[in-house]
Structures are given as C-alpha cells and as structure tokens.
Design an enzyme around this catalytic site. Sequence first.
Site, PDB file in Angstrom:
ATOM      1  N   TRP A 102       0.835  -1.210   0.000  1.00 27.65           N
ATOM      2  CA  TRP A 102       0.000   0.000   0.000  1.00 27.65           C
ATOM      3  C   TRP A 102       0.859   1.247   0.000  1.00 27.65           C
ATOM      4  CZ3 TRP A 102      -4.317  -1.179  -1.814  1.00 27.65           C
ATOM      5  CH2 TRP A 102      -4.972  -2.345  -1.460  1.00 27.65           C
ATOM      6  N   ASP A 158      -1.046   6.219   6.936  1.00 24.38           N
ATOM      7  CA  ASP A 158      -2.168   5.372   6.531  1.00 24.38           C
ATOM      8  C   ASP A 158      -2.271   4.269   7.580  1.00 24.38           C
ATOM      9  OD1 ASP A 158      -3.809   3.412   5.454  1.00 24.38           O
ATOM     10  OD2 ASP A 158      -2.706   3.215   3.571  1.00 24.38           O
ATOM     11  N   LYS A 182     -11.720  -2.258   6.929  1.00 21.54           N
ATOM     12  CA  LYS A 182     -10.874  -3.235   7.610  1.00 21.54           C
ATOM     13  C   LYS A 182     -11.340  -3.460   9.042  1.00 21.54           C
ATOM     14  CE  LYS A 182      -8.436  -3.156   3.910  1.00 21.54           C
ATOM     15  NZ  LYS A 182      -7.147  -2.523   3.758  1.00 21.54           N
TER      16      LYS A 182
HETATM   17  C1  LIG Z   1      -6.691  -2.066   2.427  1.00 18.98           C
HETATM   18  C2  LIG Z   1      -5.680  -1.000   2.516  1.00 18.98           C
HETATM   19  C3  LIG Z   1      -5.653   0.047   1.560  1.00 18.98           C
HETATM   20  C4  LIG Z   1      -6.588   0.127   0.369  1.00 18.98           C
HETATM   21  O1  LIG Z   1      -7.837   0.481   0.765  1.00 18.98           O
HETATM   22  P1  LIG Z   1      -8.984   0.874  -0.282  1.00 18.98           P
HETATM   23  O2  LIG Z   1      -9.987   1.526   0.626  1.00 18.98           O
HETATM   24  O3  LIG Z   1      -9.455  -0.376  -0.918  1.00 18.98           O
HETATM   25  O4  LIG Z   1      -8.417   1.836  -1.276  1.00 18.98           O
HETATM   26  C5  LIG Z   1      -4.697   1.018   1.731  1.00 18.98           C
HETATM   27  N1  LIG Z   1      -3.833   1.000   2.757  1.00 18.98           N
HETATM   28  C6  LIG Z   1      -3.835   0.009   3.675  1.00 18.98           C
HETATM   29  C7  LIG Z   1      -2.856   0.034   4.796  1.00 18.98           C
HETATM   30  C8  LIG Z   1      -4.758  -1.017   3.588  1.00 18.98           C
HETATM   31  O5  LIG Z   1      -4.744  -1.990   4.523  1.00 18.98           O
END
Ligand SMILES: *Cc1c(COP(=O)(O)O)cnc(C)c1O
Length: 347
Positions: A102, A158, A182
């Site tokens: 990511w 993030d 998540k």
């Molecule tokens: C799942 C995830 C993403 C992507 O998320 P989307 O909402 O599908 O764009 C980005 N960063 C991390 C750390 C993730 O676990």
Amino acid sequence: MARVYNFSAGPSTLPESVLAKAGAEIMDYNGSGQSVMEMSHRSKWFDDIIKEAEVLMRELYKIPDNYKVLFLQGGASAQFSAIPLNFMNGSGKADYIITGQWAKKAFQEAQKYGDVKAVASSADKTFSYIPKTKPEDFRDDADYVYICMNNTIYGIADVSSCALSEPLDISKFGVVYFGAQKNVAPAGLVVAIIREDLLGNARDITPVMMNYKIQADAESLYNTPPCWTIYICKLVLDWIKEEFGSLDAMKAHNEKKAKILYDFLDSSKMFRGTVVPEDRSLMNVPFVTDSEELNAKFIKEATEAGFVNLKGHRTVGGMRASIYNAMPIEGVEKLVAFMKAFEEANA
Ligand SMILES: *Cc1c(COP(=O)(O)O)cnc(C)c1O
C-alpha cells in the site's frame, strides 16, 4: 447456515451485535419510518448520526481540538492522490517509507505530482520487516513524510489495517487516515484526521472532492456522503466504547487474541509466521507451511470447516488470518484447534 469465522483482510467481519442492531433498525430507524439507507443526508436523524460518530471517534482516539475529522469516499486509495495534491505544496518534495504494497502504491501515485523519494523500503524481503530509518535519511525541505502504519515521527500515516485497534498519539501526525472496511465499517468510507493548519493550500488542480479544506468546511457534507456506512461506523464505535471502554482495553484484548495464534505458530512444526517477531501485526497474521500443496489443502479444509478467507495476499501466497477488532477470541481459539488437528493428521 451458521455464521462462519471470517478472516478476510477487508471487507471484514463486523461485530454481531452491530449487525443485529442494524437489522432491527432497517425498516424504521429511530421512529423515522425509514431506513438510514433511504433518508436525506440533510435530515436531523442523519445529522445526529454523523455528529455522534465524530464525537465517539474523537473520544476513543483522544483527537486534539485542532484536528478535523472528515468522513470521505474513494477508499484509502483515493487519498494516495489527495495527499500530494493537498500537501505537496511547498518545495514539491515528499519522502515515503515503503513498508508494503500500500505504501508502494501511495508512493507511485505521489510521483505524478512532484519529487518523491523512497527513504527506506523492505521490498527486498517481501515487506516482512519494517525498515529502519535515521533522521538524516529525510530531506529537510520535504513537504511531508509518508508512512503506512503507526510510528512516532511527524508525518502522514495510513493506518487502514490497524485503525481503532490500539491507541495512537494523533498529535504526532499531521494527517492520519484509514479506509473503514478493515476494522470500522463496511466499504465506502475513509476517515481522515487532519491538523487544521495544514488545510487550505491544495493545488489549484485538486478535484473538489479531494480538497480536504472544502470537505472540512462542509463538515463532510459537500455532497451526499456514504450515509449507511457512516451509520454502521457509528454503531461500531458505540460497540468499542460499550464492550471495551477505551482503545487501551481494545489493544489488551487484541494482544491476548493475537498471542493465541502467534504462540501456536511459534510452537508448530508445520506452520510458521512470515513476519519478523518484532514487527508482527496484531491485526494481520501471515503464515505458511513449507509446501504449496499443504497450504492449498489447509485452506480448502479450513473453508469447509467454517474458517473462511484464509488465503494469503496474491503477492505473498500462503495464508493470512486477519483478526480485526470484531473477530472474537473464540474464533482464534477454534482456528488454532483446527490447525493443531490438521498438523497431526498431516504430519
Ligand atoms: C486495504 C488497505 C488500503 C486500500 O484500501 P482501499 O480503501 O481499498 O483503497 C490502503 N492501505 C492500507 C494500509 C490497507 O490496509
């Protein structure tokens, strides 16, 4: 059919009590005669929902008053573009720490907008450790430093895969954001927590939907927000508060739960964890056997036994158990019992 134990990395399992409450309120939310899916985002009912969600988020994360809490769309991935557009506004430089797929994607997207440096990376070992950095690795004039997880440097983080799983000192960051699917809600929502003084310097070309200042001024209601998802987010926050009381207690619960699985992986002769012990996640537990065939057999038999979505990420293979906040301890205990039995049967 009985409910399965869902170890999916996202969208992922939600607390049963939240699903039951949403079910009970689906035809008539709070005497409105409507579902939250149907009502106006400008209604009093929805206004209360989004405001309560923000209050709970602030309370649980102890968010300082000089931070805005935004409820946005486009997933975490949309923020990969929004972040450079809003914050790469001084020298046009940004430093990224590449800790996984990511962060790599965020880095690649940011390269479209300026001079972006990968300060450190663990790509050499399929992101099985967190790379070490020194202060001199970073450029003094970088507009920001970007990381993908919690850490203790000023920057943008993030935290999609560990949101609300443990306390986080928000004041150490300029921006913290997470995709909700998540750990917090169904898909369709991103929460961005942004220090106010960073707002207002977006590039002119920034799409209006990605302009954090415009979203902040509109209190996340610039256009129609994902009302239903924000409502479930609010129910999940209620659940954390009622069941655990604080993110310290949430963390203690998650540590207890993850330990059951890690202890087994460390003692097993067939299964082993793939991440170095000091960088292990409480939420996502990748593991393997030494044989692809055995991995496939395990995933198949586990699925039949009601332990679903254990197949690892396509870039890593093997297995991955995501054990987010809503995964009950008994789900992990039963998974471990199943793994033990599988090990004995296939030794
Ligand atoms: C799942 C995830 C993403 C992507 O998320 P989307 O909402 O599908 O764009 C980005 N960063 C991390 C750390 C993730 O676990």
